[in-house]
Structures are given as C-alpha cells and as structure tokens.
Design an enzyme around this catalytic site. Sequence first.
Site, PDB file in Angstrom:
ATOM      1  N   GLY A 226       0.848  -1.196   0.000  1.00  0.00           N
ATOM      2  CA  GLY A 226       0.000   0.000   0.000  1.00  0.00           C
ATOM      3  C   GLY A 226       0.875   1.235   0.000  1.00  0.00           C
ATOM      4  O   GLY A 226       2.014   1.208   0.480  1.00  0.00           O
TER       5      GLY A 226
ATOM      6  N   ASP B 239       0.166  -0.582  -4.831  1.00  0.00           N
ATOM      7  CA  ASP B 239      -1.181   0.002  -4.883  1.00  0.00           C
ATOM      8  C   ASP B 239      -1.074   1.519  -4.715  1.00  0.00           C
ATOM      9  O   ASP B 239      -0.853   2.012  -3.610  1.00  0.00           O
ATOM     10  CB  ASP B 239      -2.043  -0.580  -3.750  1.00  0.00           C
TER      11      ASP B 239
ATOM     12  N   TYR C 108      -3.298  10.047  -3.155  1.00  0.00           N
ATOM     13  CA  TYR C 108      -2.299   9.861  -2.108  1.00  0.00           C
ATOM     14  C   TYR C 108      -1.200  10.930  -2.191  1.00  0.00           C
ATOM     15  O   TYR C 108      -0.376  11.061  -1.280  1.00  0.00           O
ATOM     16  CB  TYR C 108      -1.683   8.450  -2.150  1.00  0.00           C
TER      17      TYR C 108
ATOM     18  N   LYS D  82      -5.571   4.957  -9.261  1.00  0.00           N
ATOM     19  CA  LYS D  82      -7.024   5.137  -9.072  1.00  0.00           C
ATOM     20  C   LYS D  82      -7.451   6.535  -9.483  1.00  0.00           C
ATOM     21  O   LYS D  82      -6.740   7.514  -9.231  1.00  0.00           O
ATOM     22  CB  LYS D  82      -7.406   4.910  -7.604  1.00  0.00           C
TER      23      LYS D  82
ATOM     24  N   HIS E 199     -11.882   5.018  -7.677  1.00  0.00           N
ATOM     25  CA  HIS E 199     -11.517   4.916  -6.254  1.00  0.00           C
ATOM     26  C   HIS E 199     -12.747   4.779  -5.355  1.00  0.00           C
ATOM     27  O   HIS E 199     -12.760   3.989  -4.420  1.00  0.00           O
ATOM     28  CB  HIS E 199     -10.707   6.167  -5.875  1.00  0.00           C
TER      29      HIS E 199
HETATM   30  N1  LIG Z   1      -9.307   1.792  -2.097  1.00  0.00           N
HETATM   31  C1  LIG Z   1      -9.431   2.504  -1.008  1.00  0.00           C
HETATM   32  O1  LIG Z   1     -10.388   3.273  -0.814  1.00  0.00           O
HETATM   33  C2  LIG Z   1      -8.381   2.376   0.067  1.00  0.00           C
HETATM   34  C3  LIG Z   1      -8.667   2.822   1.370  1.00  0.00           C
HETATM   35  C4  LIG Z   1      -7.689   2.674   2.346  1.00  0.00           C
HETATM   36  C5  LIG Z   1      -6.453   2.095   2.018  1.00  0.00           C
HETATM   37  N2  LIG Z   1      -6.197   1.689   0.734  1.00  0.00           N
HETATM   38  C6  LIG Z   1      -4.902   1.067   0.362  1.00  0.00           C
HETATM   39  O2  LIG Z   1      -4.632   0.027   1.290  1.00  0.00           O
HETATM   40  C7  LIG Z   1      -3.333   0.203   1.835  1.00  0.00           C
HETATM   41  C8  LIG Z   1      -3.258  -0.423   3.214  1.00  0.00           C
HETATM   42  O3  LIG Z   1      -4.188   0.175   4.120  1.00  0.00           O
HETATM   43  P1  LIG Z   1      -3.695   1.037   5.371  1.00  0.00           P
HETATM   44  O4  LIG Z   1      -2.382   1.616   5.026  1.00  0.00           O
HETATM   45  O5  LIG Z   1      -4.767   1.955   5.751  1.00  0.00           O
HETATM   46  O6  LIG Z   1      -3.642  -0.015   6.556  1.00  0.00           O
HETATM   47  P2  LIG Z   1      -2.862  -1.375   6.906  1.00  0.00           P
HETATM   48  O7  LIG Z   1      -2.025  -1.838   5.791  1.00  0.00           O
HETATM   49  O8  LIG Z   1      -3.873  -2.295   7.491  1.00  0.00           O
HETATM   50  O9  LIG Z   1      -1.962  -0.903   8.125  1.00  0.00           O
HETATM   51  C9  LIG Z   1      -0.787  -0.166   7.921  1.00  0.00           C
HETATM   52  C10 LIG Z   1      -0.125   0.027   9.282  1.00  0.00           C
HETATM   53  O10 LIG Z   1       0.328  -1.229   9.793  1.00  0.00           O
HETATM   54  C11 LIG Z   1       1.673  -1.121  10.237  1.00  0.00           C
HETATM   55  N3  LIG Z   1       2.364  -2.376   9.880  1.00  0.00           N
HETATM   56  C12 LIG Z   1       2.543  -2.898   8.641  1.00  0.00           C
HETATM   57  N4  LIG Z   1       3.209  -4.073   8.715  1.00  0.00           N
HETATM   58  C13 LIG Z   1       3.456  -4.296  10.023  1.00  0.00           C
HETATM   59  C14 LIG Z   1       4.120  -5.326  10.733  1.00  0.00           C
HETATM   60  N5  LIG Z   1       4.653  -6.388  10.105  1.00  0.00           N
HETATM   61  N6  LIG Z   1       4.198  -5.228  12.085  1.00  0.00           N
HETATM   62  C15 LIG Z   1       3.652  -4.166  12.732  1.00  0.00           C
HETATM   63  N7  LIG Z   1       3.024  -3.155  12.124  1.00  0.00           N
HETATM   64  C16 LIG Z   1       2.921  -3.212  10.779  1.00  0.00           C
HETATM   65  C17 LIG Z   1       2.255   0.064   9.497  1.00  0.00           C
HETATM   66  O11 LIG Z   1       3.181   0.736  10.277  1.00  0.00           O
HETATM   67  P3  LIG Z   1       4.759   0.857   9.847  1.00  0.00           P
HETATM   68  O12 LIG Z   1       4.837   1.786   8.683  1.00  0.00           O
HETATM   69  O13 LIG Z   1       5.327   1.397  11.115  1.00  0.00           O
HETATM   70  O14 LIG Z   1       5.220  -0.528   9.520  1.00  0.00           O
HETATM   71  C18 LIG Z   1       1.036   0.964   9.267  1.00  0.00           C
HETATM   72  O15 LIG Z   1       0.862   1.855  10.348  1.00  0.00           O
HETATM   73  C19 LIG Z   1      -3.144   1.722   1.788  1.00  0.00           C
HETATM   74  O16 LIG Z   1      -1.789   2.108   1.971  1.00  0.00           O
HETATM   75  C20 LIG Z   1      -3.707   2.026   0.417  1.00  0.00           C
HETATM   76  O17 LIG Z   1      -2.766   1.693  -0.593  1.00  0.00           O
HETATM   77  C21 LIG Z   1      -7.162   1.801  -0.234  1.00  0.00           C
END
Ligand SMILES: NC(=O)c1ccc[n+]([C@@H]2O[C@H](COP(=O)([O-])OP(=O)(O)OC[C@H]3O[C@@H](n4cnc5c(N)ncnc54)[C@H](OP(=O)(O)O)[C@@H]3O)[C@@H](O)[C@H]2O)c1
Length: 347
Positions: free
Chosen positions: A37, A65, A70, A98, A131
């Site tokens: 992400g 992604d 972003y 997106k 998106h």
């Molecule tokens: N289509 C949409 O509407 C939409 C909406 C939301 C998100 N997205 C996409 O989905 C991606 C992922 O969602 P998200 O970023 O909201 O949440 P996520 O991937 O569920 O969580 C990311 C968080 O988890 C931590 N993390 C990752 N790997 C880890 C590990 N092995 N151990 C401990 N902590 C860990 C990261 O911190 P660190 O950086 O400290 O590792 C970060 O704070 C986004 O970046 C985006 O590309 C799309």
Amino acid sequence: MEVHRTSDVVNNGSVDPALVPYRVAYSGARIPAIGLGTFGSDHVSAREIAAAVEGAAAVGYRHFDCASVYGNESEIGYALQRVTHGHIQREQLWITSKLWNDKHAEDDVISSCRQSLADLKLNYLDLYLVHWPFPNFHPPGCDVTSRSKEARPYVHADFMKTWRKMEELVALGLVRHIGTSNMTIPKLKLLLRDARIKPAVNEMELHPHFQQPELFEFVRSNGIVPVGYCPIGSPGRPERDRTPEDTEPTQDPVIARIANRLGVHPAIVCLKWAVQRGQVPIPFSTKRDHYLSNLEGIMSGPLTQEEMREISAIDRNCRLIKGQVFMWKEEQSWEDLWDLNGDITPP
Ligand SMILES: NC(=O)c1ccc[n+]([C@@H]2O[C@H](COP(=O)([O-])OP(=O)(O)OC[C@H]3O[C@@H](n4cnc5c(N)ncnc54)[C@H](OP(=O)(O)O)[C@@H]3O)[C@@H](O)[C@H]2O)c1
C-alpha cells in the site's frame, strides 16, 4: 495458488518474486498475492513512501497500490524508474492507480489517467480503479465533518459515463485492466449488467474484524479478484477515520494466540489469513523489517483449518473506513454509503 515454506524462499533478506503466490484475473494476468500500500494516511511523507517502494521491490514485492489522491505518485514514479532501470523489468510489476472522486466527469477520466501515468513515469498501468463510486471531492487532510457542496449520491447512469471512459483507457492501451473500489453488491450488479469490460478487481476493506463475507463471495463468484485494503486494521489511519467503536484485529485474542504459536507479529497472522482466504492484501509499511516480514509471512506454512475457522468467527462487522466525508446531504448516516438493506440508497 502455491504457498511455499519460508526456508525455501528467503535468501539474503529477500524473497524470490518468482515464488510469490499470485491470483489470476479473468484476463489470465497474474496479480501478485500481496502488494504494498502507498497511502501515507496524511502523515507519512511522499519521500519515505517512495523509498519504501524501492526497498520493497528490492526484497521481492512486485505489486504496488497507488492512487492520485495519495499525493505521492510523482515521487513513487522516480522510485519505479530506479527499480526498472535496475534488473527488474516493467512487465514483472503490477502497478495500480485510481481515479479520484473529483475526476468522474467524462472529460476528466482520460486526462487523470494520463497524469498518473506521467507522475508514475509509466506508459501503461496494470490496473486503474474508480476509487469511490461517489463523485465527491474532499481535500487531502480534511476532518470528518468536511463536506463538499457539490457532493452527490450514486447515480448509475453517471457512473456508467465514467465507466465508458475507463473502458476507453483499455482500448487506448493506457491501462490493461479496470476495476472498482468501495462498491456494494447492488452497485456491482448494475455495473456487471451494463459494462462492456467488466471489473477485474474490486478493492475493498478486508481484515479479520471486517470480513464482508457476502460481498467477498459475490465478487469471487463473478470472476473478480478481491483486493483487501487495511488488511492489518490500519493502525496509522487518519483521525477522521477513527470512531470509539472501532476495534483492532491485531489486538484480538485469537489473532494474538496464533501469532504467539508462530512467533510472529499479529499483523502477519492477518496477512496469512487474507492470502489463504483468497483476497490480495495490500499492507502499508515504510519499515523494511515490516514489509519484508509481511512478504515472508504469507509464504511460510499455512494456518491450520481450525485457525482459519477460528478467525472466520471473530468477524465484528467493524468497518474502519466509513467514508463520512462522501455523504451528500445533512442528517445522513455513513451507512447510507454502503447500501446495507440491499438496494442502492436513494438520493
Ligand atoms: N481503495 C481505497 O479506498 C483504500 C482505502 C484505504 C487504504 N487503501 C490502500 O490500502 C493500503 C493499506 O491500508 P492502510 O495503510 O490503511 O492499513 P494497513 O495496511 O492495514 O496498516 C498499515 C499500518 O500497519 C503497520 N504495519 C505494517 N506491517 C506491520 C508489521 N509487520 N508489524 C507491525 N506493524 C505493521 C504500518 O506501520 P509501519 O509503517 O510502522 O510498519 C502501518 O501503520 C493503503 O496504503 C492504500 O494503498 C485503499
């Protein structure tokens, strides 16, 4: 989809990308079963994220992604340039971008895609998503009460005008696949009825506390690959996306117990569950230890059938990304965005 044991695949701190499992889109294209992400949740800089893209490619990621909203596609583009000027060929990557909500107008779709291509320094995208189904702008960094005066509900005829332009992008060779994000079953049914090119992917929130079993099955049974966002429960998400009712899948006792058995962080259990269930998680991280262990984690031995059953039982129907900023009238509840009674919420 093959799942390999860690000892076979980790070598000098990286994973052989040829061994990373993949999902097959209806076109036959292979989508790596985990992506990185790139949404910095309004607090991680574009430069840090671009560095993570380059670092993640070096450890074996091939799927990224991205999205124009972003605000970091230009920096990521430089990272991708360095990646593809090294030993990795463009064809080996799966790059998603997106279309943002203020660019649904027919005249804006192709130019927005061209802008993302220019920023990412690519001449095609593997996947371009709408998106959100709502044509509603909100400024980056806004709070939960922010509303656009032009905000409108979902109107299928308007969405189809946008979709026709998405289809044109395929004809122009600018994108290989098109898809949706944040859709519901009634909206997807209409799209599947009317599309000339059906969505290859639906990107949706998916984690152990928000499993969306009905939508997940609907998507898969229509030959659409479910890509799961917030797969770890998005611990770093913006303030506007937090409410007191939210729960954290990584704090769940079932996830914690399995993590303990495996000697891994609970995040890894969420990702293993995701891949084993059949969705493509796209975890965000800028820390090498984290993104490498996430990739390794999905390739090590599977969760047991009993563990998979236990995780399916901890679904709390806890949507984290509720989308309040997309609401189109006063006195409205965010549930209206998600067609909970099975019909598209009327204007
Ligand atoms: N289509 C949409 O509407 C939409 C909406 C939301 C998100 N997205 C996409 O989905 C991606 C992922 O969602 P998200 O970023 O909201 O949440 P996520 O991937 O569920 O969580 C990311 C968080 O988890 C931590 N993390 C990752 N790997 C880890 C590990 N092995 N151990 C401990 N902590 C860990 C990261 O911190 P660190 O950086 O400290 O590792 C970060 O704070 C986004 O970046 C985006 O590309 C799309």
